[in-house]
Design a protein around this motif. Structure first.
Motif, PDB file in Angstrom:
ATOM      1  N   THR A  66      -4.392   3.854   5.777  1.00 57.22           N
ATOM      2  CA  THR A  66      -4.319   2.599   5.254  1.00 57.22           C
ATOM      3  C   THR A  66      -4.705   1.314   6.535  1.00 57.22           C
ATOM      4  O   THR A  66      -4.711   1.928   7.502  1.00 57.22           O
ATOM      5  CB  THR A  66      -3.095   2.236   4.534  1.00 57.22           C
ATOM      6  OG1 THR A  66      -2.142   1.988   5.419  1.00 57.22           O
ATOM      7  CG2 THR A  66      -2.744   3.247   3.788  1.00 57.22           C
ATOM      8  N   TYR A  92      -6.028  -4.191  -7.815  1.00 57.75           N
ATOM      9  CA  TYR A  92      -6.714  -3.044  -7.317  1.00 57.75           C
ATOM     10  C   TYR A  92      -8.034  -3.072  -8.211  1.00 57.75           C
ATOM     11  O   TYR A  92      -7.880  -2.791  -9.383  1.00 57.75           O
ATOM     12  CB  TYR A  92      -6.252  -1.615  -7.061  1.00 57.75           C
ATOM     13  CG  TYR A  92      -5.065  -1.589  -6.185  1.00 57.75           C
ATOM     14  CD1 TYR A  92      -5.554  -1.539  -4.650  1.00 57.75           C
ATOM     15  CD2 TYR A  92      -3.821  -1.512  -6.426  1.00 57.75           C
ATOM     16  CE1 TYR A  92      -4.460  -1.241  -3.728  1.00 57.75           C
ATOM     17  CE2 TYR A  92      -3.040  -1.433  -5.499  1.00 57.75           C
ATOM     18  CZ  TYR A  92      -3.285  -1.373  -3.968  1.00 57.75           C
ATOM     19  OH  TYR A  92      -2.385  -1.173  -2.985  1.00 57.75           O
ATOM     20  N   LEU A 131       0.636  -1.318   0.006  1.00 58.70           N
ATOM     21  CA  LEU A 131       0.025   0.095   0.028  1.00 58.70           C
ATOM     22  C   LEU A 131       0.824   1.374   0.078  1.00 58.70           C
ATOM     23  O   LEU A 131       1.957   1.288   0.649  1.00 58.70           O
ATOM     24  CB  LEU A 131      -0.964  -0.013   1.335  1.00 58.70           C
ATOM     25  CG  LEU A 131      -2.035  -0.885   1.030  1.00 58.70           C
ATOM     26  CD1 LEU A 131      -2.478  -1.130   2.916  1.00 58.70           C
ATOM     27  CD2 LEU A 131      -3.231  -0.563   0.243  1.00 58.70           C
ATOM     28  N   TYR A 177      -3.399   3.140  -7.679  1.00 58.43           N
ATOM     29  CA  TYR A 177      -4.000   1.872  -7.438  1.00 58.43           C
ATOM     30  C   TYR A 177      -4.301   1.069  -8.769  1.00 58.43           C
ATOM     31  O   TYR A 177      -5.645   1.013  -9.213  1.00 58.43           O
ATOM     32  CB  TYR A 177      -5.201   2.081  -6.812  1.00 58.43           C
ATOM     33  CG  TYR A 177      -5.246   2.741  -5.438  1.00 58.43           C
ATOM     34  CD1 TYR A 177      -4.706   2.282  -3.975  1.00 58.43           C
ATOM     35  CD2 TYR A 177      -5.642   4.101  -5.128  1.00 58.43           C
ATOM     36  CE1 TYR A 177      -4.426   3.105  -3.193  1.00 58.43           C
ATOM     37  CE2 TYR A 177      -5.534   4.879  -4.170  1.00 58.43           C
ATOM     38  CZ  TYR A 177      -4.953   4.317  -3.111  1.00 58.43           C
ATOM     39  OH  TYR A 177      -4.526   5.135  -1.988  1.00 58.43           O
ATOM     40  N   ALA A 179      -7.697   0.764   2.174  1.00 62.57           N
ATOM     41  CA  ALA A 179      -7.074   2.272   2.508  1.00 62.57           C
ATOM     42  C   ALA A 179      -8.202   3.197   2.075  1.00 62.57           C
ATOM     43  O   ALA A 179      -9.535   2.637   1.618  1.00 62.57           O
ATOM     44  CB  ALA A 179      -5.956   2.679   1.441  1.00 62.57           C
TER      45      ALA A 179
END
Length: 355
Positions: A284, A227, A15, A221, A263
């Motif tokens: 996150t 994602y 992340l 992302y 997140a």
């Protein structure tokens, strides 16, 4: 299902580092599982400010933990951290409608009444698993469903909102009721489902504009990293501008569960339609000790010189065993609180990417 969690879950995604400046309930939620109600699994916070303190609309499963029906509740607080259910019972029942659960309540005051946009979850996909409904109230306590199915997925294979719409985030801007929502459609090039944020608008709460897509996943992302896009939108209006808060969804085969919210991000728009995303997430799941499973469902509030952000979360499934052994009680699941000064928040969001 929870106790049977995979003993070797897939590794989490890498992340981006969260922005600095947020003070967060790191060691435990401010509303933990089992508080306020036996076996309460609190999620989906939607806050309002009053002269006496705060109101928080939220959800919990009501019959058996982790199973439908999940229904909305109302809690009150003087400080935003110590809460009391008011009333003690759910605000709505699915008995007269098409759903097994009524989730993600988003409540605003508009045209002299309270309005609640919610996600209705079907007992079985038909063909979509959920739709968006709308309820009204004179006082925020006694509610009546005005439209069980305000918005549903189109069913079109290539539509951005073809498979699913849900998780509404309501806000009042310039005499209009705006409802942002999460939508899922196919990703024709392959990879995870495409999840984006749409919008419908109304001047009377009855007639709404056709849905439009307003925010798709940004370069921070990428789909190639698993994602899927964005979920759980919530909004604040600042004059004509809109601040949009939302969860980031990730899909990974073999994870438990495979679809996770990892997140919380933010974007800003001058017109409510065209958004500039921040360069970093607000939080996150590494931001607290109890959200290594998921962090989700942002509930923002502008409160004097601060931004307050309630959010849902829980530990990873293998770490839920102590909560279950206590009879569904403890800090492994619940609603947290993060705060930042308005000045810090304003400075942080001046950067970003147009979307």
């Amino acid at each position: 299902m929870v106790l049977a969690a995979c003993s070797n879950p897939a590794p989490p995604p890498d992340l981006p580092r969260a922005m600095t400046g947020w003070r967060v309930s790191r060691t435990a939620p401010v509303i933990a599982a089992g508080w306020l109600r036996r076996q309460g699994l609190w999620n989906d916070p939607s806050p309002l400010r009053t002269a006496d303190g705060y109101i928080l609309y939220m959800t919990s499963s009501t019959d058996a933990p982790f199973k439908p029906p999940v229904l909305p509740f109302r809690a009150v607080s003087r400080d935003g951290e110590q809460w009391t259910l008011s009333p003690a019972t759910p605000l709505l029942s699915p008995a007269d409608g098409p759903y097994a659960s009524i989730e993600t309540p988003s409540v605003v005051r508009f045209a002299g009444r309270y309005w609640m946009a919610f996600t209705g979850v079907y007992a079985s996909p038909d063909p979509s698993p959920m739709a968006i409904g709308l309820a009204v109230s004179p006082d925020g306590v006694a509610w009546k469903v005005a439209n069980w199915t305000l918005l549903r997925a189109t069913g079109g294979a290539t539509d951005w909102n073809g498979y699913l719409v849900g998780e509404p985030g309501a806000v009042v801007r310039g005499g209009e009721l705006l409802i942002y929502f999460s939508a899922v459609g196919a990703r024709m090039e392959g990879g995870p489902p495409r999840q984006s944020i749409g919008l419908i608008r109304s001047r009377d709460g009855v007639t709404f504009t056709p849905p439009v897509q307003v925010l798709g996943q940004g370069p921070l992302y990428p789909a190639r990293a698993g994602y899927a896009g964005y979920s759980s939108p919530a909004a604040l209006a600042d004059g004509e501008a809109v601040d949009l808060f939302y969860s980031v969804a990730h899909v990974q085969e073999g994870a438990d569960p495979e679809w996770q919210q990892v997140a919380i991000h933010h974007a800003r728009s001058a017109d409510g339609l065209h958004f500039r995303e921040d360069d970093a997430p607000l939080l996150t799941r590494a931001s607290t000790d109890w959200t290594d499973g998921e962090i989700l469902a942002p509930g923002p509030l502008r409160d004097d010189d601060q931004i307050k952000l309630w959010f849902g979360g829980h530990v990873s499934h293998p770490r839920l065993a102590p909560l279950i052994q206590r009879g569904i009680a403890g800090p492994e699941f619940g609603i947290g609180l993060a705060t930042i000064s308005l000045d810090q928040f304003t400075k942080a969001k001046t950067k970003g990417t147009d979307r």
